[in-house]
Design a protein around this motif. Sequence first.
Motif, PDB file in Angstrom:
ATOM      1  N   SER A  83      11.308  -8.534 114.990  1.00 20.91           N
ATOM      2  CA  SER A  83      12.153  -8.265 113.836  1.00 20.91           C
ATOM      3  C   SER A  83      12.364  -6.765 113.683  1.00 20.91           C
ATOM      4  N   PRO A  89      16.641  -9.602 115.738  1.00 20.47           N
ATOM      5  CA  PRO A  89      15.469  -9.533 116.624  1.00 20.47           C
ATOM      6  C   PRO A  89      15.308  -8.153 117.245  1.00 20.47           C
ATOM      7  N   THR A 113       7.866 -12.678 115.414  1.00 20.76           N
ATOM      8  CA  THR A 113       8.929 -12.318 114.475  1.00 20.76           C
ATOM      9  C   THR A 113       8.378 -12.200 113.060  1.00 20.76           C
ATOM     10  N   SER A 117       8.044  -8.700 110.951  1.00 22.09           N
ATOM     11  CA  SER A 117       8.747  -8.625 109.672  1.00 22.09           C
ATOM     12  C   SER A 117       7.794  -8.197 108.558  1.00 22.09           C
TER      13      SER A 117
END
Length: 155
Positions: A83, A89, A113, A117
Motif C-alpha cells: 500500500s 499498491p 497490504t 497501510s
Amino acid sequence: MRFSLLAVLFPALLTACSDAATTKQTELQATTSKLENAPQAVEISKSAPEKTTITTAHQQLKQLIQDPSCDNSSQCKVLPVGSRACGGPSSYVVYSTKTANSSEVEKIAQKITSLESQYNAANDVMSICQHLTAPGTQCSANTCVKIDGSAASVY
C-alpha cells in the motif's frame, strides 16, 4: 424620597445580581463535574506493525512464488501487493499457479497490504502519488514473465 427609594432598592438589586452570578457559577460547577465524571474518550492508538514484520511477510511471499515455471500463459497471474501512502499498491507480483497456491499467495499479499497501510497511517508516511498499473504476463520458455512495455513489478 428618591434617595430613600434608591437606598432600599440598591441592596435588592445587588442581591439579585449576586444571585444570578451564584446561579451561573453553580451551573458551571455542575457542567464541570459532569465532564470530570464522564467516561474518558478512547485514545486512538498509533501502534503500527514493525518494519521487520512487513519484511518477513514480503520474504514469505517471495519464497512462495520463487518458481515461475509454467506450461501455458493461463498459469501466469499478477497480484497487487502493499500500500502506498497516496493509495494503490506499492508493487505487483507475477507468479505461476502451476507452482504456487493462489489462495496462499493472495492471503499473504492481502496481509502485506494491510500491514503497509497500517504502518503508513501510524507513521504519517508520504509517498509519490503515482499509481501503478498491473503488468501483463505470459508464459515464455516455460517461465511466467512480465510482458515488455507493461508496468513494473517487483518480483
